[in-house]
Scaffold this motif. Structure first.
Motif, PDB file in Angstrom:
ATOM      1  N   VAL A 184     -44.234 141.075-114.327  1.00 53.72           N
ATOM      2  CA  VAL A 184     -43.391 140.884-115.506  1.00 53.72           C
ATOM      3  C   VAL A 184     -44.251 140.583-116.729  1.00 53.72           C
ATOM      4  O   VAL A 184     -44.060 141.175-117.804  1.00 53.72           O
ATOM      5  CB  VAL A 184     -42.373 139.749-115.266  1.00 53.72           C
ATOM      6  N   LEU A 185     -45.219 139.676-116.579  1.00 50.49           N
ATOM      7  CA  LEU A 185     -46.093 139.365-117.718  1.00 50.49           C
ATOM      8  C   LEU A 185     -46.922 140.570-118.111  1.00 50.49           C
ATOM      9  O   LEU A 185     -47.181 140.797-119.304  1.00 50.49           O
ATOM     10  CB  LEU A 185     -46.998 138.178-117.389  1.00 50.49           C
ATOM     11  N   GLY A 186     -47.332 141.362-117.123  1.00 52.36           N
ATOM     12  CA  GLY A 186     -48.088 142.566-117.430  1.00 52.36           C
ATOM     13  C   GLY A 186     -47.252 143.563-118.212  1.00 52.36           C
ATOM     14  O   GLY A 186     -47.731 144.188-119.169  1.00 52.36           O
ATOM     15  N   ALA A 187     -45.988 143.721-117.815  1.00 51.47           N
ATOM     16  CA  ALA A 187     -45.104 144.647-118.517  1.00 51.47           C
ATOM     17  C   ALA A 187     -44.813 144.166-119.929  1.00 51.47           C
ATOM     18  O   ALA A 187     -44.730 144.971-120.871  1.00 51.47           O
ATOM     19  CB  ALA A 187     -43.793 144.808-117.732  1.00 51.47           C
ATOM     20  N   HIS A 188     -44.668 142.857-120.086  1.00 50.10           N
ATOM     21  CA  HIS A 188     -44.358 142.296-121.401  1.00 50.10           C
ATOM     22  C   HIS A 188     -45.576 142.302-122.318  1.00 50.10           C
ATOM     23  O   HIS A 188     -45.450 142.312-123.547  1.00 50.10           O
ATOM     24  CB  HIS A 188     -43.827 140.874-121.239  1.00 50.10           C
ATOM     25  N   GLY A 189     -46.759 142.298-121.710  1.00 48.94           N
ATOM     26  CA  GLY A 189     -47.978 142.271-122.504  1.00 48.94           C
ATOM     27  C   GLY A 189     -48.491 140.871-122.772  1.00 48.94           C
ATOM     28  O   GLY A 189     -49.306 140.659-123.681  1.00 48.94           O
ATOM     29  N   GLY A 190     -48.059 139.896-121.974  1.00 49.59           N
ATOM     30  CA  GLY A 190     -48.511 138.521-122.163  1.00 49.59           C
ATOM     31  C   GLY A 190     -47.454 137.531-121.758  1.00 49.59           C
ATOM     32  O   GLY A 190     -46.438 137.901-121.136  1.00 49.59           O
TER      33      GLY A 190
ATOM     34  N   VAL B  93     -41.810 120.819-106.633  1.00 51.52           N
ATOM     35  CA  VAL B  93     -41.798 120.504-108.061  1.00 51.52           C
ATOM     36  C   VAL B  93     -43.182 120.772-108.669  1.00 51.52           C
ATOM     37  O   VAL B  93     -43.288 121.304-109.782  1.00 51.52           O
ATOM     38  CB  VAL B  93     -41.364 119.040-108.279  1.00 51.52           C
ATOM     39  N   PHE B  94     -44.237 120.418-107.949  1.00 52.69           N
ATOM     40  CA  PHE B  94     -45.593 120.718-108.414  1.00 52.69           C
ATOM     41  C   PHE B  94     -45.748 122.221-108.615  1.00 52.69           C
ATOM     42  O   PHE B  94     -46.269 122.675-109.654  1.00 52.69           O
ATOM     43  CB  PHE B  94     -46.605 120.205-107.387  1.00 52.69           C
ATOM     44  N   ALA B  95     -45.307 123.004-107.628  1.00 46.36           N
ATOM     45  CA  ALA B  95     -45.420 124.455-107.723  1.00 46.36           C
ATOM     46  C   ALA B  95     -44.591 124.997-108.886  1.00 46.36           C
ATOM     47  O   ALA B  95     -45.005 125.946-109.568  1.00 46.36           O
ATOM     48  CB  ALA B  95     -44.977 125.095-106.411  1.00 46.36           C
ATOM     49  N   LEU B  96     -43.424 124.403-109.127  1.00 46.58           N
ATOM     50  CA  LEU B  96     -42.596 124.831-110.261  1.00 46.58           C
ATOM     51  C   LEU B  96     -43.344 124.616-111.580  1.00 46.58           C
ATOM     52  O   LEU B  96     -43.304 125.465-112.475  1.00 46.58           O
ATOM     53  CB  LEU B  96     -41.277 124.077-110.271  1.00 46.58           C
ATOM     54  N   GLY B  97     -44.041 123.501-111.697  1.00 44.15           N
ATOM     55  CA  GLY B  97     -44.826 123.257-112.894  1.00 44.15           C
ATOM     56  C   GLY B  97     -45.887 124.322-113.100  1.00 44.15           C
ATOM     57  O   GLY B  97     -46.110 124.789-114.222  1.00 44.15           O
ATOM     58  N   ALA B  98     -46.535 124.742-112.006  1.00 42.42           N
ATOM     59  CA  ALA B  98     -47.556 125.786-112.098  1.00 42.42           C
ATOM     60  C   ALA B  98     -46.930 127.116-112.490  1.00 42.42           C
ATOM     61  O   ALA B  98     -47.511 127.886-113.269  1.00 42.42           O
ATOM     62  CB  ALA B  98     -48.298 125.913-110.769  1.00 42.42           C
ATOM     63  N   VAL B  99     -45.736 127.416-111.960  1.00 44.61           N
ATOM     64  CA  VAL B  99     -45.044 128.666-112.287  1.00 44.61           C
ATOM     65  C   VAL B  99     -44.663 128.702-113.765  1.00 44.61           C
ATOM     66  O   VAL B  99     -44.849 129.719-114.451  1.00 44.61           O
ATOM     67  CB  VAL B  99     -43.797 128.843-111.399  1.00 44.61           C
ATOM     68  N   LEU B 100     -44.145 127.582-114.279  1.00 44.76           N
ATOM     69  CA  LEU B 100     -43.769 127.531-115.690  1.00 44.76           C
ATOM     70  C   LEU B 100     -45.002 127.608-116.586  1.00 44.76           C
ATOM     71  O   LEU B 100     -44.963 128.204-117.668  1.00 44.76           O
ATOM     72  CB  LEU B 100     -42.966 126.264-115.978  1.00 44.76           C
ATOM     73  N   SER B 101     -46.101 127.007-116.144  1.00 40.25           N
ATOM     74  CA  SER B 101     -47.364 127.141-116.882  1.00 40.25           C
ATOM     75  C   SER B 101     -47.759 128.603-116.976  1.00 40.25           C
ATOM     76  O   SER B 101     -48.129 129.109-118.046  1.00 40.25           O
ATOM     77  CB  SER B 101     -48.480 126.361-116.176  1.00 40.25           C
ATOM     78  N   TYR B 102     -47.671 129.283-115.848  1.00 40.66           N
ATOM     79  CA  TYR B 102     -48.056 130.695-115.809  1.00 40.66           C
ATOM     80  C   TYR B 102     -47.155 131.538-116.699  1.00 40.66           C
ATOM     81  O   TYR B 102     -47.630 132.383-117.475  1.00 40.66           O
ATOM     82  CB  TYR B 102     -48.005 131.205-114.369  1.00 40.66           C
ATOM     83  N   ALA B 103     -45.844 131.328-116.601  1.00 39.98           N
ATOM     84  CA  ALA B 103     -44.904 132.135-117.378  1.00 39.98           C
ATOM     85  C   ALA B 103     -45.102 131.961-118.872  1.00 39.98           C
ATOM     86  O   ALA B 103     -44.905 132.897-119.652  1.00 39.98           O
ATOM     87  CB  ALA B 103     -43.470 131.778-116.989  1.00 39.98           C
TER      88      ALA B 103
ATOM     89  N   LEU C 291     -34.206 138.733-120.349  1.00 44.27           N
ATOM     90  CA  LEU C 291     -35.502 139.389-120.192  1.00 44.27           C
ATOM     91  C   LEU C 291     -35.876 140.174-121.440  1.00 44.27           C
ATOM     92  O   LEU C 291     -35.015 140.813-122.056  1.00 44.27           O
ATOM     93  CB  LEU C 291     -35.466 140.349-118.988  1.00 44.27           C
ATOM     94  N   PRO C 292     -37.155 140.159-121.816  1.00 45.58           N
ATOM     95  CA  PRO C 292     -37.607 140.972-122.952  1.00 45.58           C
ATOM     96  C   PRO C 292     -37.389 142.457-122.684  1.00 45.58           C
ATOM     97  O   PRO C 292     -37.350 142.905-121.524  1.00 45.58           O
ATOM     98  CB  PRO C 292     -39.095 140.638-123.053  1.00 45.58           C
ATOM     99  N   GLY C 293     -37.295 143.234-123.753  1.00 42.44           N
ATOM    100  CA  GLY C 293     -37.014 144.659-123.630  1.00 42.44           C
ATOM    101  C   GLY C 293     -38.035 145.418-122.797  1.00 42.44           C
ATOM    102  O   GLY C 293     -37.678 146.312-122.020  1.00 42.44           O
ATOM    103  N   LYS C 294     -39.325 145.079-122.927  1.00 39.19           N
ATOM    104  CA  LYS C 294     -40.357 145.789-122.166  1.00 39.19           C
ATOM    105  C   LYS C 294     -40.222 145.546-120.664  1.00 39.19           C
ATOM    106  O   LYS C 294     -40.560 146.411-119.849  1.00 39.19           O
ATOM    107  CB  LYS C 294     -41.745 145.384-122.648  1.00 39.19           C
ATOM    108  N   VAL C 295     -39.729 144.366-120.298  1.00 44.35           N
ATOM    109  CA  VAL C 295     -39.527 144.065-118.878  1.00 44.35           C
ATOM    110  C   VAL C 295     -38.335 144.854-118.347  1.00 44.35           C
ATOM    111  O   VAL C 295     -38.382 145.408-117.239  1.00 44.35           O
ATOM    112  CB  VAL C 295     -39.322 142.552-118.676  1.00 44.35           C
TER     113      VAL C 295
END
Length: 296
Positions: A104-110, A198-208, A270-274
């Motif tokens: 998803v981040l790749g499709a969005h470009g960041g 919850v720790f993993a959720l924090g990492a996922v939100l950091s990544y997103a 979701l953004p248009g590119k996604v």
């Protein structure tokens, strides 16, 4: 690609399905499941099929898949078929256009827009809170485990940490477990519990929001800095509960959108590119169906 740089060979068939493509492309060796899009031999059904990662204990992986199939929790990827009798266990879900969060981040470009990240977080936190209320710890959340589509996010890779190693055995260094998403107590071999999710959720939100699971504090959007920092506390007792996070994220997202209440069961905007990338996936599968039918 495997960790050694050797390409992973895509199986041609799994059970009664012909494999069309890998859901995760070349990232298969870093995901806690090998995931493919496949079609029944009569061409009538398309599914996403998941297998254990290379080097995994098949029995432990199958046990987690069996547990996941018996759960009816919103947001958890619903397993429609499960085969644990063959040499290589696998499960299948009905196909919907889905992209893993890194794709998803790749499709969005960041990194994703702030309101999208918060809506995603509210949905994931709500799903985890419902699981925790029933005594279930997911123990496999990571960016690779989050699949996004038009119907909302789905969490895959259930029990990846438990499948990787039994309690009491260190889980650090296992190639298909994202080390940034393993709470310290899980990495050292502790029993997976809700604070680890919850720790993993924090990492996922950091990544997103930044493209990194372990970003610099200043990289995070101001609206997420406190929340993510609390989730990523090394002290499990200092992390908030998933139910509290769901309310906090839903409230802040609703306010940003000018709404009174956010429906966490609604699809994440979701953004248009996604959206375009999801459409391309569907179009490619339609073409694959024509090619498959032409060979029958």
């Amino acid at each position: 690609m495997t960790a050694s740089g050797v390409p992973l060979q895509i199986p041609s068939r799994l059970g009664s399905y012909a494999v069309l493509t890998a859901l995760d492309g070349d990232a298969l060796s870093t995901v806690a499941e090998r995931r493919y899009i496949a079609r029944s031999h009569d061409g009538n059904r398309t599914v996403v099929v998941a297998l254990p990662p290379i080097g995994a204990d098949h029995a432990r992986w199958a046990a987690e898949a069996t547990t996941a199939r018996g759960l009816a929790l919103p947001g958890l990827l619903p397993i429609a078929e499960l085969d644990t009798s063959s040499t290589l266990p696998w499960y299948g879900i009905e196909y919907r256009p889905l992209l893993a969060l890194p794709t998803v981040l790749g499709a969005h470009g960041g990194p994703l827009p702030d309101h999208t990240v918060r809506a995603l977080g509210a949905s994931l936190a709500s799903s985890l809170a419902l699981a925790h209320a029933q005594g279930v710890t997911h123990a496999g959340l990571s960016p690779e485990a989050v699949l996004l589509g038009m119907e909302g996010p789905r969490i895959s890779c259930f029990g990846a940490a438990r499948a990787a190693a039994p309690d009491g055995v260190a889980r650090s260094g296992i190639p298909w477990l994202n080390p940034s998403c393993l709470a310290p107590e899980q990495a050292s071999g502790g029993r997976p519990r809700p604070p680890g999710d919850v720790f993993a959720l924090g990492a996922v939100l950091s990544y997103a929001s930044t493209g990194h699971t372990v970003p610099e504090f200043g990289e995070l959007p101001v609206s997420l800095r406190s929340l993510v920092s609390r989730c990523l506390s090394r002290d499990a007792a200092q992390r908030p509960q998933a139910s509290h996070l769901a309310k906090e994220l839903a409230g802040s997202t609703a306010a940003a959108l000018g709404a009174t209440v956010l429906d966490v069961s609604a699809p994440v905007p979701l953004p248009g590119k996604v959206i375009a990338a999801l459409a391309r996936q569907s179009a490619a599968l339609l073409a694959a169906e024509i090619r498959l039918d032409s060979r029958i």
